[in-house]
Write a protein that holds these residues in place. Structure first.
Motif, PDB file in Angstrom:
ATOM      1  N   GLY A  53      -4.918   7.335   5.520  1.00 10.04           N
ATOM      2  CA  GLY A  53      -5.439   5.977   5.728  1.00 10.04           C
ATOM      3  C   GLY A  53      -5.065   5.029   4.608  1.00 10.04           C
ATOM      4  N   GLY A  54      -4.472   5.548   3.532  1.00 10.96           N
ATOM      5  CA  GLY A  54      -4.042   4.725   2.406  1.00 10.96           C
ATOM      6  C   GLY A  54      -4.503   5.318   1.090  1.00 10.96           C
ATOM      7  N   MET A  55      -3.572   5.550   0.182  1.00 15.02           N
ATOM      8  CA  MET A  55      -3.862   6.202  -1.104  1.00 15.02           C
ATOM      9  C   MET A  55      -3.952   5.222  -2.271  1.00 15.02           C
ATOM     10  SD  MET A  55      -4.214   9.402  -0.397  1.00 15.02           S
ATOM     11  CE  MET A  55      -4.122  10.168  -2.014  1.00 15.02           C
ATOM     12  N   GLY A  56      -3.652   3.956  -2.010  1.00 20.62           N
ATOM     13  CA  GLY A  56      -3.720   2.963  -3.069  1.00 20.62           C
ATOM     14  C   GLY A  56      -2.987   1.709  -2.659  1.00 20.62           C
ATOM     15  N   ALA A  57      -3.104   0.668  -3.476  1.00 25.61           N
ATOM     16  CA  ALA A  57      -2.478  -0.611  -3.154  1.00 25.61           C
ATOM     17  C   ALA A  57      -2.440  -1.471  -4.408  1.00 25.61           C
ATOM     18  CB  ALA A  57      -3.253  -1.327  -2.047  1.00 25.61           C
ATOM     19  N   PHE A  58      -1.666  -2.561  -4.336  1.00 24.37           N
ATOM     20  CA  PHE A  58      -1.678  -3.529  -5.429  1.00 24.37           C
ATOM     21  C   PHE A  58      -1.335  -4.915  -4.902  1.00 24.37           C
ATOM     22  CE2 PHE A  58       2.660  -1.868  -5.373  1.00 24.37           C
ATOM     23  CZ  PHE A  58       3.445  -3.008  -5.511  1.00 24.37           C
TER      24      PHE A  58
ATOM     25  N   ASP B  88      -5.343  -0.595  -6.890  1.00 23.39           N
ATOM     26  CA  ASP B  88      -6.347   0.318  -6.319  1.00 23.39           C
ATOM     27  C   ASP B  88      -5.774   1.735  -6.288  1.00 23.39           C
ATOM     28  OD1 ASP B  88      -8.181   1.734  -4.768  1.00 23.39           O
ATOM     29  OD2 ASP B  88      -7.873   0.549  -2.954  1.00 23.39           O
ATOM     30  N   VAL B  89      -6.503   2.669  -6.909  1.00 25.11           N
ATOM     31  CA  VAL B  89      -6.161   4.091  -6.849  1.00 25.11           C
ATOM     32  C   VAL B  89      -7.291   4.795  -6.104  1.00 25.11           C
ATOM     33  CG1 VAL B  89      -5.752   6.193  -8.180  1.00 25.11           C
ATOM     34  CG2 VAL B  89      -4.853   3.996  -9.005  1.00 25.11           C
ATOM     35  N   VAL B  90      -6.966   5.451  -4.991  1.00 22.41           N
ATOM     36  CA  VAL B  90      -7.986   6.074  -4.155  1.00 22.41           C
ATOM     37  C   VAL B  90      -8.201   7.525  -4.582  1.00 22.41           C
ATOM     38  CG1 VAL B  90      -8.691   6.629  -1.801  1.00 22.41           C
ATOM     39  CG2 VAL B  90      -7.338   4.564  -2.240  1.00 22.41           C
ATOM     40  N   LEU B  91      -9.456   7.860  -4.863  1.00 22.35           N
ATOM     41  CA  LEU B  91      -9.835   9.231  -5.202  1.00 22.35           C
ATOM     42  C   LEU B  91     -10.210   9.953  -3.916  1.00 22.35           C
ATOM     43  CD1 LEU B  91     -12.097   8.579  -8.337  1.00 22.35           C
ATOM     44  CD2 LEU B  91      -9.592   8.635  -8.162  1.00 22.35           C
ATOM     45  N   CYS B  92      -9.541  11.065  -3.653  1.00 20.75           N
ATOM     46  CA  CYS B  92      -9.701  11.758  -2.371  1.00 20.75           C
ATOM     47  C   CYS B  92     -10.347  13.130  -2.550  1.00 20.75           C
ATOM     48  CB  CYS B  92      -8.343  11.921  -1.698  1.00 20.75           C
ATOM     49  SG  CYS B  92      -7.568  10.358  -1.277  1.00 20.75           S
ATOM     50  N   ALA B  93     -10.944  13.579  -1.443  1.00 23.16           N
ATOM     51  CA  ALA B  93     -11.589  14.889  -1.425  1.00 23.16           C
ATOM     52  C   ALA B  93     -10.570  15.986  -1.137  1.00 23.16           C
ATOM     53  CB  ALA B  93     -12.689  14.915  -0.369  1.00 23.16           C
ATOM     54  N   GLU B  94     -10.875  17.171  -1.614  1.00 26.32           N
ATOM     55  CA  GLU B  94     -10.020  18.331  -1.411  1.00 26.32           C
ATOM     56  C   GLU B  94      -9.704  18.522   0.082  1.00 26.32           C
ATOM     57  OE1 GLU B  94     -10.304  23.176  -2.156  1.00 26.32           O
ATOM     58  OE2 GLU B  94     -11.611  21.820  -3.279  1.00 26.32           O
ATOM     59  N   ASN B  95      -8.430  18.755   0.370  1.00 26.96           N
ATOM     60  CA  ASN B  95      -7.901  19.042   1.709  1.00 26.96           C
ATOM     61  C   ASN B  95      -7.600  17.791   2.533  1.00 26.96           C
ATOM     62  OD1 ASN B  95      -6.970  21.119   3.488  1.00 26.96           O
ATOM     63  ND2 ASN B  95      -8.684  20.650   4.852  1.00 26.96           N
TER      64      ASN B  95
ATOM     65  N   ASP C 286       0.833  -1.205   0.000  1.00 22.70           N
ATOM     66  CA  ASP C 286       0.000   0.000   0.000  1.00 22.70           C
ATOM     67  C   ASP C 286       0.867   1.255   0.000  1.00 22.70           C
ATOM     68  OD1 ASP C 286       0.856  -0.052   2.694  1.00 22.70           O
ATOM     69  OD2 ASP C 286      -0.955   0.961   3.354  1.00 22.70           O
ATOM     70  N   PHE C 287       0.196   2.397  -0.115  1.00 23.68           N
ATOM     71  CA  PHE C 287       0.853   3.698  -0.220  1.00 23.68           C
ATOM     72  C   PHE C 287       0.197   4.633   0.784  1.00 23.68           C
ATOM     73  CE2 PHE C 287       1.410   1.418  -4.064  1.00 23.68           C
ATOM     74  CZ  PHE C 287       2.640   1.779  -4.584  1.00 23.68           C
ATOM     75  N   LYS C 288       0.961   5.006   1.829  1.00 18.99           N
ATOM     76  CA  LYS C 288       0.365   5.740   2.945  1.00 18.99           C
ATOM     77  C   LYS C 288       0.448   7.256   2.801  1.00 18.99           C
ATOM     78  CE  LYS C 288       1.031   2.081   6.387  1.00 18.99           C
ATOM     79  NZ  LYS C 288       1.533   1.048   5.472  1.00 18.99           N
ATOM     80  N   ARG C 289       1.473   7.759   2.126  1.00 18.88           N
ATOM     81  CA  ARG C 289       1.643   9.217   2.037  1.00 18.88           C
ATOM     82  C   ARG C 289       0.686   9.815   1.015  1.00 18.88           C
ATOM     83  NH1 ARG C 289       6.078  11.643   4.426  1.00 18.88           N
ATOM     84  NH2 ARG C 289       6.966  10.262   5.990  1.00 18.88           N
ATOM     85  N   ALA C 290       0.314  11.074   1.237  1.00 15.77           N
ATOM     86  CA  ALA C 290      -0.731  11.706   0.429  1.00 15.77           C
ATOM     87  C   ALA C 290      -0.285  12.042  -0.990  1.00 15.77           C
ATOM     88  CB  ALA C 290      -1.223  12.975   1.118  1.00 15.77           C
ATOM     89  N   ARG C 291       1.000  12.260  -1.190  1.00 20.90           N
ATOM     90  CA  ARG C 291       1.451  12.785  -2.475  1.00 20.90           C
ATOM     91  C   ARG C 291       2.441  11.846  -3.159  1.00 20.90           C
ATOM     92  NH1 ARG C 291      -2.500  16.453  -3.420  1.00 20.90           N
ATOM     93  NH2 ARG C 291      -2.917  17.612  -1.504  1.00 20.90           N
ATOM     94  N   ASP C 292       2.620  12.074  -4.458  1.00 23.74           N
ATOM     95  CA  ASP C 292       3.541  11.267  -5.255  1.00 23.74           C
ATOM     96  C   ASP C 292       4.935  11.246  -4.638  1.00 23.74           C
ATOM     97  OD1 ASP C 292       1.449  10.936  -6.978  1.00 23.74           O
ATOM     98  OD2 ASP C 292       2.394  11.920  -8.696  1.00 23.74           O
ATOM     99  N   GLY C 293       5.636  10.148  -4.879  1.00 25.63           N
ATOM    100  CA  GLY C 293       6.991  10.028  -4.365  1.00 25.63           C
ATOM    101  C   GLY C 293       7.047   9.802  -2.872  1.00 25.63           C
ATOM    102  N   ASP C 294       5.936   9.310  -2.302  1.00 24.82           N
ATOM    103  CA  ASP C 294       5.840   9.094  -0.847  1.00 24.82           C
ATOM    104  C   ASP C 294       6.189  10.359  -0.080  1.00 24.82           C
ATOM    105  OD1 ASP C 294       4.880   6.494  -0.771  1.00 24.82           O
ATOM    106  OD2 ASP C 294       6.868   5.622  -0.971  1.00 24.82           O
ATOM    107  N   THR C 295       5.579  11.475  -0.488  1.00 24.96           N
ATOM    108  CA  THR C 295       5.722  12.745   0.212  1.00 24.96           C
ATOM    109  C   THR C 295       4.367  13.155   0.776  1.00 24.96           C
ATOM    110  OG1 THR C 295       5.305  14.002  -1.821  1.00 24.96           O
ATOM    111  CG2 THR C 295       7.597  13.480  -1.306  1.00 24.96           C
ATOM    112  N   GLY C 296       4.388  14.185   1.602  1.00 23.11           N
ATOM    113  CA  GLY C 296       3.152  14.652   2.211  1.00 23.11           C
ATOM    114  C   GLY C 296       2.824  13.879   3.476  1.00 23.11           C
TER     115      GLY C 296
END
Length: 360
Positions: A159-164, A267-274, A145-155
């Motif tokens: 709760g999780g931004m995607g997985a495979f 899985d690509v998670v679509l998130c709300a603004e902010n 999974d991918f926990k950071r909010a932004r590309d390159g594991d930044t931000g």
């Protein structure tokens, strides 16, 4: 009449919902409040890992943030700051300097209640989930999974931004052996303490230069890992979980061994603004009626509006899950699905599963 209850959220498990349902005679997949302490108290989890001989990061537990701030004098940066209790996946800060650690200790959720300081481990993370019935442990397909909010594991953490799944870091055929090392001893330790575990146990793992180490345990299905792992389980999944809920897991899998599909899911998670701050909500979600082939949409934070339309109701709004013969195929479809669905302020990471495709 309820035949089977699967308790899916950490706060309900920690509140003892599984216990209440079991007292009503319902088959339950969900740990007891006592056994689920392995998730809702990081200090307890560390104590149990030490008892069971599970490799994990060096750590120190403190009664509160003030004590942890004093304890920082014994630590060098970088250091991990962990809130002891539940925090919706946002209770961990990797502080690159001691000043960042002090700032984390002054910020929710670490500034209220018990807190841990922990060494930073380097390596590749994998999520390994298993069905646990007493001392019977059946591994499920591994995922990343991918926990950071932004590309390159930044931000910030989320709760999780995607997985495979599957992943080359922990191939399917090695999952049970690793569960035998990292989950079976925990199940035995809990049973020895008089709190046998019945439910899904999630191990967050790190493959380091010194071998596998456990980062954390969760007393439930991982999210977003479940969205890519569950579709890969072949056979009658309902019967499998019903057997677990009734305490017949060993008997069931002896007759019907668990099988994993070779198909890949992203899985690509679509998130709300902010998000992961307070998200903007109430916007209409469009495009769910025209998804591409081989794309599933799992609703994470939506609700029906007065007119029946789908509205954003939280931070992680929709999971777009693509499937294919390879991770590359599944990834392409997941992102095609992400483009088809729209709502005001939508954002998502563009690099989910990118590293797996690069090394394939």
């Amino acid at each position: 009449f309820i035949d089977l209850a699967i308790v899916g959220t950490d706060e309900l498990i920690a509140a003892g919902l599984g216990d209440a349902l079991r007292r009503s005679g319902i088959a339950v997949v969900g740990a007891s409040r006592d056994a689920s302490k392995i998730e809702w108290s990081k200090s307890f989890a560390k104590e149990l890992m030490a008892e069971a001989g599970i490799p994990t990061a060096r750590s120190e537990s403190f009664a509160d943030a003030a004590a942890a701030k004093e304890g920082l004098l014994r630590w060098d940066a970088p250091v991990v700051v962990k809130a002891d209790g539940l925090a919706l996946g946002k209770g961990v800060t990797i502080a690159r300097t001691l000043e960042e650690a002090v700032e984390a200790l002054a910020t929710p959720p670490a500034n209220s209640g018990r807190v841990l300081l922990e060494e930073v481990l380097e390596g590749e993370e994998v999520s390994l989930q298993a069905l646990v019935d007493g001392e019977t442990v059946v591994a499920l397909p591994p995922a990343r999974d991918f926990k950071r909010a932004r590309d390159g594991d930044t931000g910030p953490n989320t709760g999780g931004m995607g997985a495979f799944s599957p992943t080359a870091v922990l191939p399917d055929d090695q999952a049970q052996a690793l569960a035998d090392e990292t989950i079976v001893p925990i199940a035995a330790a809990l049973k020895k303490r008089g709190m046998p575990y019945r439910g899904v146990l999630y191990a967050g793992l790190m493959k380091t230069a010194d071998g596998w180490k456990v980062l954390e345990y969760n007393a439930r299905f991982g999210d977003p890992e479940a969205e890519v792992m569950l579709p890969r389980i072949e056979g009658d999944f309902a019967k499998l979980l019903f057997a677990l809920g009734e305490g017949r897991l060993a008997e069931y899998v002896a007759a019907e061994p668990i099988r994993f599909s070779k198909r890949a899911y992203v899985d690509v998670v679509l998130c709300a603004e902010n998000y992961p701050g307070t998200p903007k909500i109430g916007m209409a979600v469009e495009g769910l009626d025209r998804l591409p082939a081989d794309v599933l949409a799992f609703h994470g934070a939506t609700k029906r509006g007065p007119g029946g339309d789908v509205l954003v109701s939280g931070g992680r709004v929709i999971h777009m899950v693509g499937s294919g013969d390879t991770i590359a195929d599944a990834r392409e479809r997941a992102y095609a699905g992400a483009e088809h669905v729209s709502f005001e302020g939508k954002f998502y990471r563009s690099d989910i599963a990118q590293q797996e495709v690069a090394v394939a």
